[in-house]
Design a protein around this motif. Structure first.
Motif, PDB file in Angstrom:
ATOM      1  N   GLN A  21      45.360  40.909  44.618  1.00 31.70           N
ATOM      2  CA  GLN A  21      46.097  41.050  43.456  1.00 31.70           C
ATOM      3  C   GLN A  21      44.849  41.184  41.970  1.00 31.70           C
ATOM      4  O   GLN A  21      44.593  40.772  41.912  1.00 31.70           O
ATOM      5  CB  GLN A  21      46.736  39.490  43.164  1.00 31.70           C
ATOM      6  N   VAL A  22      45.893  42.325  41.353  1.00 32.41           N
ATOM      7  CA  VAL A  22      45.016  42.545  39.805  1.00 32.41           C
ATOM      8  C   VAL A  22      46.081  42.793  38.633  1.00 32.41           C
ATOM      9  O   VAL A  22      47.963  43.474  38.853  1.00 32.41           O
ATOM     10  CB  VAL A  22      44.199  44.033  39.482  1.00 32.41           C
ATOM     11  N   TRP A  23      46.359  42.732  37.612  1.00 32.87           N
ATOM     12  CA  TRP A  23      46.336  42.925  36.504  1.00 32.87           C
ATOM     13  C   TRP A  23      45.885  43.696  35.259  1.00 32.87           C
ATOM     14  O   TRP A  23      44.415  43.198  35.387  1.00 32.87           O
ATOM     15  CB  TRP A  23      46.904  41.637  35.765  1.00 32.87           C
ATOM     16  N   SER A  24      46.762  44.950  35.050  1.00 31.36           N
ATOM     17  CA  SER A  24      46.369  45.780  33.254  1.00 31.36           C
ATOM     18  C   SER A  24      47.288  45.549  32.648  1.00 31.36           C
ATOM     19  O   SER A  24      48.637  45.319  32.903  1.00 31.36           O
ATOM     20  CB  SER A  24      46.017  46.408  34.701  1.00 31.36           C
ATOM     21  N   ALA A  25      46.899  46.080  32.250  1.00 28.01           N
ATOM     22  CA  ALA A  25      47.802  46.795  30.914  1.00 28.01           C
ATOM     23  C   ALA A  25      50.041  47.625  31.074  1.00 28.01           C
ATOM     24  O   ALA A  25      50.357  47.728  30.852  1.00 28.01           O
ATOM     25  CB  ALA A  25      47.437  47.848  29.836  1.00 28.01           C
ATOM     26  N   CYS A  29      49.163  44.776  40.114  1.00 22.16           N
ATOM     27  CA  CYS A  29      48.882  46.149  41.337  1.00 22.16           C
ATOM     28  C   CYS A  29      48.262  45.152  42.302  1.00 22.16           C
ATOM     29  O   CYS A  29      47.596  44.175  42.289  1.00 22.16           O
ATOM     30  CB  CYS A  29      48.177  46.850  41.317  1.00 22.16           C
ATOM     31  N   LEU A  30      49.013  45.583  43.659  1.00 21.60           N
ATOM     32  CA  LEU A  30      47.704  44.777  45.033  1.00 21.60           C
ATOM     33  C   LEU A  30      47.291  45.865  45.174  1.00 21.60           C
ATOM     34  O   LEU A  30      47.326  47.176  45.958  1.00 21.60           O
ATOM     35  CB  LEU A  30      48.931  44.784  45.548  1.00 21.60           C
ATOM     36  N   ILE A  31      45.863  45.341  45.463  1.00 14.46           N
ATOM     37  CA  ILE A  31      45.361  46.275  46.541  1.00 14.46           C
ATOM     38  C   ILE A  31      44.938  46.051  48.099  1.00 14.46           C
ATOM     39  O   ILE A  31      44.279  45.312  47.706  1.00 14.46           O
ATOM     40  CB  ILE A  31      43.804  46.204  45.901  1.00 14.46           C
TER      41      ILE A  31
END
Length: 79
Positions: A21-25, A29-31
């Motif tokens: 699980q990642v976060w950005s602006a 998002c789940l990869i």
């Protein structure tokens, strides 16, 4: 990983998948990472995926770069 089996004409096999699980602006998002053997390896593969997302596909030549091999740019010399 389980042994593959045939079910109704389909070859099926269970595989472990890490979900990073990642976060950005842009939001969360789940990869899904299929080829990792460990959590640490899954994180490294997710970092490579992030690098691919942030790398430009067609980088434009910089006309002010003295080491550029591109000579197809306009300059302001009138002659």
């Amino acid at each position: 990983m389980s042994s593959p089996e045939i079910y109704r004409g389909w070859l099926i096999e269970a595989r472990p998948v890490f979900c990073v699980q990642v976060w950005s602006a842009g939001g969360e998002c789940l990869i899904p990472v299929h080829n990792a053997r460990t959590e640490a390896e899954a994180l490294e593969l997710a970092k490579r995926w992030i690098d691919l997302q942030t790398a430009p596909e067609n980088p434009q030549p910089n006309p002010f770069d003295p080491f550029s091999n591109e000579i197809d740019y306009d300059d302001d010399i009138p002659f």
